[in-house]
Design an enzyme around this catalytic site. Structure first.
Site, PDB file in Angstrom:
ATOM      1  N   ASP A 208      30.440 -19.019  50.928  1.00  0.00           N
ATOM      2  CA  ASP A 208      29.789 -20.148  50.268  1.00  0.00           C
ATOM      3  C   ASP A 208      30.279 -21.477  50.868  1.00  0.00           C
ATOM      4  O   ASP A 208      31.480 -21.658  51.095  1.00  0.00           O
ATOM      5  CB  ASP A 208      30.165 -20.088  48.769  1.00  0.00           C
ATOM      6  CG  ASP A 208      29.347 -21.028  47.924  1.00  0.00           C
ATOM      7  OD1 ASP A 208      28.121 -20.902  47.928  1.00  0.00           O
ATOM      8  OD2 ASP A 208      29.953 -21.879  47.239  1.00  0.00           O
ATOM      9  N   GLU A 270      27.395 -19.608  54.797  1.00  0.00           N
ATOM     10  CA  GLU A 270      26.416 -20.563  54.304  1.00  0.00           C
ATOM     11  C   GLU A 270      26.959 -21.925  54.708  1.00  0.00           C
ATOM     12  O   GLU A 270      27.968 -22.383  54.173  1.00  0.00           O
ATOM     13  CB  GLU A 270      26.261 -20.475  52.784  1.00  0.00           C
ATOM     14  CG  GLU A 270      25.116 -21.344  52.295  1.00  0.00           C
ATOM     15  CD  GLU A 270      25.475 -22.248  51.132  1.00  0.00           C
ATOM     16  OE1 GLU A 270      24.574 -22.863  50.571  1.00  0.00           O
ATOM     17  OE2 GLU A 270      26.665 -22.368  50.793  1.00  0.00           O
TER      18      GLU A 270
HETATM   19  C1  NOJ Z   1      25.914 -22.686  47.586  1.00  0.00           C
HETATM   20  C2  NOJ Z   1      25.320 -21.719  46.616  1.00  0.00           C
HETATM   21  O1  NOJ Z   1      24.343 -20.974  47.280  1.00  0.00           O
HETATM   22  C3  NOJ Z   1      24.763 -22.550  45.483  1.00  0.00           C
HETATM   23  O2  NOJ Z   1      24.000 -21.765  44.603  1.00  0.00           O
HETATM   24  C4  NOJ Z   1      25.909 -23.218  44.772  1.00  0.00           C
HETATM   25  O3  NOJ Z   1      25.397 -24.121  43.824  1.00  0.00           O
HETATM   26  C5  NOJ Z   1      26.800 -24.009  45.738  1.00  0.00           C
HETATM   27  N1  NOJ Z   1      27.034 -23.318  46.972  1.00  0.00           N
HETATM   28  C6  NOJ Z   1      28.152 -24.275  45.137  1.00  0.00           C
HETATM   29  O4  NOJ Z   1      28.920 -23.110  45.109  1.00  0.00           O
END
Ligand code: NOJ
Length: 530
Positions: A208, A270
């Site tokens: 993440d 991500e």
């Molecule tokens: C990316 C995640 O995909 C999203 O859903 C989240 O709000 C943020 N990171 C914070 O963790």
């Protein structure tokens, strides 16, 4: 012994991943909320679809300030989703079917209800005070600097803790305090979390917001040119100070060497950076194995737009590096909602599953699910993303998801038409096309691991050659609602249509030029020249 060869280290390079949002996939308990046993009960669907791995969005204990991305215990399962034993069972049963399991790794922040933060906020002298990022108020008594939360609703990235008179940093909601990755104890604690899941047998992590882990040590203001930015922005001269810092790579390297010490595990980042030059630095080296191609999911429905972003990242990425492609995720609207339905969905699916990279299919995309528009009083998510997270449409009644009166979010419109039960035996359904595309990809060296070269075409077409020794394929996608043709120099007179989003699979196609029906995509086998 599991069905697949565990020693195949780089399996992920040839994999198709399926993203499950556990809350919305299948409810075994009858409370209207999906859970891990529910996922186990639907493994048949994944096996028939032919995917190689599932990525499970967070299922850890969480007070839901950000629907699971606010974790209050990194080493457990929230009772609403089941138990650790259920997780182990899911892993075992998925592995038996040759399906790997990837879990979400949230390292930038914890929940404000995590015991680490409770200790940290208890006093300025607590041994865990420095596990988070605390700072004195600015000269006016307000936040220590100008950094903003990623969520508009949350305003600044700082919240005052009245009891200790200092602000804590939260890049997302106030319920998600940022960890201080400059503190070696934090690093050690998080290494333990990695090992907890790797020892259980998970095959990889989806990392993440990997670009946010480190922040300017002196907590200096963002330069005025980028001070408005809540997320990454591209500026020719200045860099943001609250994200995309070079030191972040040290953490990602530590993660990678841990993954490599286990073997056959990988990290999918991500990294929400649309600037491909910056994004390219994150994957394919000694840090993240792969990362989502963010600009890909920001494009309008135009062939040349997709071609441009695919080619740009391909040109900037390290040799051999593979991006991960998704058409939708739990953070963005679904394909049909963004682009419209019908044949476009078929063309989009063909693009996703024929590019050079790792395709990731968000649950429900394979049947063409749309975003729901929950009534305003039902909006739960801080950033209004509920619409793309509604329950999986297994059948026309909703009973396939839950036997509860009401699911946790309402179903999207069109459930009576758009559902698995209706599509599974229909050879012309979107679901059948997804299955065929995935099976074709699996059997094709050119698609799994071959080269990619895009072709000069008109703006509404995206066409490319994929080739591996002994196999050459032309993929041509018409993004326009009218017919068109693609001139492909240096190819034989004709080729064999292996797969069409329309009705000409198995036919011979003239390649001088190749005609495409409105909203049609084709995969054409090109015989090698003499
Ligand atoms: C990316 C995640 O995909 C999203 O859903 C989240 O709000 C943020 N990171 C914070 O963790």
């Amino acid at each position: 012994m599991t069905q697949f060869e565990m020693t195949h280290q780089d399996w992920w390079r040839e994999a198709v991943i399926y993203q499950i949002y556990p809350r919305s996939f299948a409810d075994s308990g009858g409370d209207g909320i999906g859970d891990l046993p529910g996922v186990i009960g639907r493994l048949d669907h994944l096996e028939l679809l032919g995917v190689d791995a599932v990525w499970l969005s967070p299922f850890y204990p969480s007070p839901l300030a950000d629907f699971g991305y606010d974790v209050s215990d990194f080493e457990d399962v929230d009772p609403v989703y089941g138990t650790l034993a259920d997780f182990d069972e899911l892993l075992r049963r998925a592995h038996e079917r040759g399906i790997r399991v990837v879990v979400d790794l949230i390292m930038n922040h914890t929940s404000a209800e995590h015991p680490w933060f409770a200790e940290s906020r208890s006093s300025r002298t607590d041994p865990k005070r420095d596990w988070y990022i605390w700072a004195d108020p600015g000269p006016d008594g307000g936040p220590p600097n100008n950094w903003l939360s990623a969520f508009e609703k949350c305003g600044p990235a700082w919240t005052l803790d009245a009891a200790t008179g200092q602000f804590y940093l939260h890049s997302f909601t106030p319920g998600q305090p940022d960890l201080n990755w400059r503190n070696p104890e934090v690093r050690a604690a998080m290494h333990k979390v990695w090992r907890f899941w790797l020892d259980r047998g998970v095959d990889g992590f989806r990392v993440d917001v990997a670009h946010r882990l480190l922040k300017d040590a002196a907590l200096r203001d963002n330069p005025v040119e980028v001070a408005h930015a809540r997320r990454h922005v591209t500026h020719p001269e200045v860099r943001q100070r609250n994200l995309d810092l070079p030191e972040t790579q040290d953490v990602l390297r530590e993660l990678r060497s841990t993954l490599d010490s286990y073997g056959g595990r990988f990290a999918l980042g991500e990294v929400p950076i649309s600037d491909d030059r910056r994004l390219a630095a994150y994957f394919g080296g000694d840090g993240l194995n792969t990362a989502f191609h963010i600009a890909f999911w920001e494009q309008p429905w135009q062939g040349s737009a997709f071609r441009e972003v695919v080619d740009r990242l391909a040109g900037l990425a390290r040799p051999g590096a593979l991006p991960t492609y998704a058409l939708a995720t739990h953070d963005i609207s679904r394909t049909v909602t963004r682009f419209g339905g019908g044949d476009r969905l078929r063309v989009a699916a063909m693009m996703l599953l024929t590019l050079r990279g790792v395709p990731c299919v968000y649950y429900g995309e394979e049947i063409g699910m749309a975003d729901a528009q929950p009534p305003l009083d039902l909006v739960l998510d801080v950033d209004g993303r509920d619409g793309a997270r509604v329950p999986m449409q297994w059948d026309a009644t909703g009973r396939g998801f839950t036997c509860a009166e009401m699911p946790w979010l309402p179903f999207a419109d069109g459930q009576s038409q758009v559902n698995v039960a209706r599509q599974q035996d229909d050879p012309d359904s979107l679901l059948s096309l997804y299955r065929r595309l995935i099976a074709f990809r699996r059997a094709s060296a050119a698609l799994r691991s071959g080269d990619y070269r895009s072709l000069e075409t008109s703006d509404h077409v995206f066409a490319y050659l994929r080739s591996a020794p002994g196999e050459r394929l032309l993929v041509a996608l018409n993004f326009a609602p009218h017919s068109t043709s693609v001139a492909v120099p240096d190819l034989p007179l004709e080729g064999q249509v292996e797969l069409s989003t329309g009705a000409r699979s198995g036919q011979t196609a003239n390649l001088r030029p190749l005609h495409l029906a409105p909203d049609e995509g084709v995969i054409v086998r090109i015989e090698e020249g003499p």
